[in-house]
Design a protein around this motif. Structure first.
Motif, PDB file in Angstrom:
ATOM      1  N   PHE A   1       0.912  -1.160   0.000  1.00 54.37           N
ATOM      2  CA  PHE A   1       0.000   0.000   0.000  1.00 54.37           C
ATOM      3  C   PHE A   1       0.940   1.196   0.000  1.00 54.37           C
ATOM      4  CE2 PHE A   1      -2.267  -3.049   3.031  1.00 54.37           C
ATOM      5  CZ  PHE A   1      -2.929  -3.713   2.007  1.00 54.37           C
ATOM      6  N   ASN A   2       1.005   1.928  -1.102  1.00 55.69           N
ATOM      7  CA  ASN A   2       2.121   2.861  -1.255  1.00 55.69           C
ATOM      8  C   ASN A   2       1.966   4.191  -0.500  1.00 55.69           C
ATOM      9  OD1 ASN A   2       0.357   4.136  -2.956  1.00 55.69           O
ATOM     10  ND2 ASN A   2       1.607   3.955  -4.800  1.00 55.69           N
ATOM     11  N   GLU A   3       1.730   4.053   0.794  1.00 56.01           N
ATOM     12  CA  GLU A   3       1.718   5.174   1.734  1.00 56.01           C
ATOM     13  C   GLU A   3       2.592   4.773   2.922  1.00 56.01           C
ATOM     14  OE1 GLU A   3      -0.019   8.175   1.740  1.00 56.01           O
ATOM     15  OE2 GLU A   3      -0.800   7.821  -0.279  1.00 56.01           O
ATOM     16  N   ALA A   4       3.279   5.745   3.500  1.00 54.49           N
ATOM     17  CA  ALA A   4       4.057   5.477   4.718  1.00 54.49           C
ATOM     18  C   ALA A   4       3.728   6.563   5.730  1.00 54.49           C
ATOM     19  CB  ALA A   4       5.554   5.462   4.418  1.00 54.49           C
ATOM     20  N   VAL A   5       4.061   6.298   6.970  1.00 54.66           N
ATOM     21  CA  VAL A   5       3.804   7.245   8.052  1.00 54.66           C
ATOM     22  C   VAL A   5       5.127   7.872   8.470  1.00 54.66           C
ATOM     23  CG1 VAL A   5       3.048   7.382  10.474  1.00 54.66           C
ATOM     24  CG2 VAL A   5       1.735   6.022   8.810  1.00 54.66           C
ATOM     25  N   ILE A   6       5.065   9.153   8.768  1.00 53.78           N
ATOM     26  CA  ILE A   6       6.229   9.808   9.402  1.00 53.78           C
ATOM     27  C   ILE A   6       5.741  10.640  10.592  1.00 53.78           C
ATOM     28  CG2 ILE A   6       7.739   9.916   7.366  1.00 53.78           C
ATOM     29  CD1 ILE A   6       6.920  12.902   7.276  1.00 53.78           C
ATOM     30  N   GLN A   7       6.639  10.889  11.514  1.00 52.28           N
ATOM     31  CA  GLN A   7       6.291  11.638  12.709  1.00 52.28           C
ATOM     32  C   GLN A   7       6.602  13.124  12.492  1.00 52.28           C
ATOM     33  OE1 GLN A   7       8.373   9.185  12.172  1.00 52.28           O
ATOM     34  NE2 GLN A   7       8.739   7.880  13.945  1.00 52.28           N
ATOM     35  N   LYS A   8       5.981  13.938  13.351  1.00 54.65           N
ATOM     36  CA  LYS A   8       6.117  15.391  13.214  1.00 54.65           C
ATOM     37  C   LYS A   8       7.580  15.834  13.203  1.00 54.65           C
ATOM     38  CE  LYS A   8       3.935  19.534  14.923  1.00 54.65           C
ATOM     39  NZ  LYS A   8       2.959  20.088  15.839  1.00 54.65           N
ATOM     40  N   ASP A   9       8.398  15.217  14.063  1.00 53.65           N
ATOM     41  CA  ASP A   9       9.774  15.719  14.172  1.00 53.65           C
ATOM     42  C   ASP A   9      10.635  15.377  12.951  1.00 53.65           C
ATOM     43  OD1 ASP A   9      10.101  13.040  14.637  1.00 53.65           O
ATOM     44  OD2 ASP A   9      11.142  13.250  16.557  1.00 53.65           O
ATOM     45  N   ALA A  10      10.089  14.569  12.024  1.00 53.68           N
ATOM     46  CA  ALA A  10      10.847  14.281  10.788  1.00 53.68           C
ATOM     47  C   ALA A  10      10.376  15.170   9.632  1.00 53.68           C
ATOM     48  CB  ALA A  10      10.709  12.808  10.405  1.00 53.68           C
ATOM     49  N   LEU A  11       9.362  15.994   9.881  1.00 54.15           N
ATOM     50  CA  LEU A  11       8.839  16.839   8.786  1.00 54.15           C
ATOM     51  C   LEU A  11       9.895  17.769   8.174  1.00 54.15           C
ATOM     52  CD1 LEU A  11       5.220  17.840   9.890  1.00 54.15           C
ATOM     53  CD2 LEU A  11       5.942  16.058   8.297  1.00 54.15           C
ATOM     54  N   PRO A  12      10.825  18.333   8.991  1.00 53.77           N
ATOM     55  CA  PRO A  12      11.829  19.217   8.359  1.00 53.77           C
ATOM     56  C   PRO A  12      12.623  18.511   7.255  1.00 53.77           C
ATOM     57  CG  PRO A  12      11.879  19.476  10.745  1.00 53.77           C
ATOM     58  CD  PRO A  12      10.941  18.341  10.467  1.00 53.77           C
ATOM     59  N   VAL A  13      12.891  17.214   7.425  1.00 55.37           N
ATOM     60  CA  VAL A  13      13.646  16.497   6.387  1.00 55.37           C
ATOM     61  C   VAL A  13      12.785  16.363   5.137  1.00 55.37           C
ATOM     62  CG1 VAL A  13      14.966  14.423   5.831  1.00 55.37           C
ATOM     63  CG2 VAL A  13      14.791  15.161   8.222  1.00 55.37           C
ATOM     64  N   VAL A  14      11.538  15.953   5.333  1.00 62.51           N
ATOM     65  CA  VAL A  14      10.635  15.783   4.197  1.00 62.51           C
ATOM     66  C   VAL A  14      10.468  17.110   3.456  1.00 62.51           C
ATOM     67  CG1 VAL A  14       8.241  15.245   3.611  1.00 62.51           C
ATOM     68  CG2 VAL A  14       9.438  13.843   5.267  1.00 62.51           C
ATOM     69  N   GLU A  15      10.352  18.176   4.220  1.00 60.85           N
ATOM     70  CA  GLU A  15      10.176  19.501   3.608  1.00 60.85           C
ATOM     71  C   GLU A  15      11.409  19.919   2.822  1.00 60.85           C
ATOM     72  OE1 GLU A  15       9.027  21.809   7.002  1.00 60.85           O
ATOM     73  OE2 GLU A  15       6.920  21.173   6.848  1.00 60.85           O
ATOM     74  N   ASP A  16      12.583  19.562   3.326  1.00 59.71           N
ATOM     75  CA  ASP A  16      13.835  19.869   2.620  1.00 59.71           C
ATOM     76  C   ASP A  16      13.851  19.279   1.216  1.00 59.71           C
ATOM     77  OD1 ASP A  16      15.371  21.385   4.207  1.00 59.71           O
ATOM     78  OD2 ASP A  16      16.883  19.852   4.633  1.00 59.71           O
ATOM     79  N   PHE A  17      13.211  18.156   1.050  1.00 61.49           N
ATOM     80  CA  PHE A  17      13.193  17.465  -0.240  1.00 61.49           C
ATOM     81  C   PHE A  17      11.960  17.846  -1.075  1.00 61.49           C
ATOM     82  CE2 PHE A  17      16.250  14.951   2.045  1.00 61.49           C
ATOM     83  CZ  PHE A  17      17.108  14.437   1.081  1.00 61.49           C
ATOM     84  N   GLY A  18      11.129  18.725  -0.535  1.00 59.03           N
ATOM     85  CA  GLY A  18       9.941  19.163  -1.281  1.00 59.03           C
ATOM     86  C   GLY A  18       8.888  18.075  -1.441  1.00 59.03           C
TER      87      GLY A  18
END
Ligand code: 48H
Length: 255
Positions: free
Chosen positions: A68-85
């Motif tokens: 199921f091509n969705e994954a979960v991430i936690q709030k404190d990892a959002l800066p990394v995800v945001e860095d990659f757009g």
């Protein structure tokens, strides 16, 4: 025209390979932790080569949970995800979801655009071990490895080698077995991954991201396997934060 196309590919590829025979950091595995580390190190000006056994970089990112091509991430990892757009949606309890095709594509693109070079379909089959330190990786085409052909490999020298090979921690396994070294774990050896416990596994992934031996670093699920951490399933914040942490450690050591 036919000759021009083939010539362009060959010239560009071999120029790229030759430029990366000696690098600051050789990363084994283009999973999420390896790709974040590659991005951060390249962005900081280091010369980074990533070696990925499979044709498609991204490691375990693509498949989400049970395909199921969705994954979960936690709030404190959002800066990394945001860095990659990479975009995300809020779920609840400080948990967010990401489309894993976008996450994989975003991490690959981000690492490349930062300047890291990814050599796909290339397997690391050994390490360079000189003067009591890990000093590079020994590479071979994956098809040659898969066919079991008796072909000698070539060598990439590096100031730092990152084991981002996921669950099997292949590079660390080579280092302990072939170089006979004692690494920075409780037993001095690979402790082995433990069963599912999400909170513990996520915390352990980041805590066990470290330098294991001079020249050798570990991130992601490889760090968990090496230090005896619990697994955590399709939650990726720990992998992303592990990639960021190991880049910081390597940058400090190479400064
Ligand atoms: C070249 C190699 C070699 C080699 C392996 O497993 P990965 O996705 O890596 P991580 O640690 O960044 O992410 C782990 C995550 O995907 C995961 O599996 C999770 C969260 N699991 C939880 C759970 O409970 O199961 O990627 C590692 C990559 C792969 O693409 C391999 O093909 C590659 O490394 N690789 N490449 N030479 N010797 N060994």
């Amino acid at each position: 025209m036919e000759e021009k196309i083939s010539g362009a590919i060959i010239r560009r590829y071999f120029a790229k390979l030759e430029k990366h025979l000696t690098v600051d950091v050789a990363i084994v595995g283009a999973g999420p932790s390896g790709l974040v580390a590659a991005h951060d190190l390249a962005r900081a000006g280091k010369q980074v080569a990533v070696f990925e056994r499979k044709l498609a970089p991204g490691g375990g990112t693509w498949g989400g949970g049970m395909l199921f091509n969705e994954a979960v991430i936690q709030k404190d990892a959002l800066p990394v995800v945001e860095d990659f757009g990479v975009s995300y949606l809020e779920e609840n309890d400080d948990l967010y979801t990401v489309d894993t095709v976008e996450l994989a594509a975003g991490l690959i693109m981000g690492a490349r655009k930062a300047g890291a070079v990814i050599f796909n379909s290339v397997s690391v089959e050994d390490i360079v071990f000189k003067n009591d330190a890990v000093g590079g990786v020994v590479i071979q085409w994956t098809p040659v490895e898969r066919l079991g052909m008796h072909v000698d490999p070539i060598v990439i020298t590096a100031k730092a080698v990152l084991d981002g090979s996921g669950h099997p921690s292949e590079v660390t396994s080579l280092a302990t077995k072939k170089a006979g070294i004692s690494i920075d774990t409780l037993s001095g050896q690979i402790m082995g991954e433990r069963p599912m416990w999400v909170e513990e596994g996520e915390a352990a992934t980041v805590a066990s991201t470290k330098r294991l031996y001079p020249g050798l670093y570990v991130s992601g699920m490889a760090a968990n396997n090496v230090s005896g951490g619990f697994r955590m399933g399709p939650i990726f914040g720990g992998m992303l934060k592990s990639g960021r942490k190991v880049a910081e450690l390597i940058l400090q050591d190479l400064a």
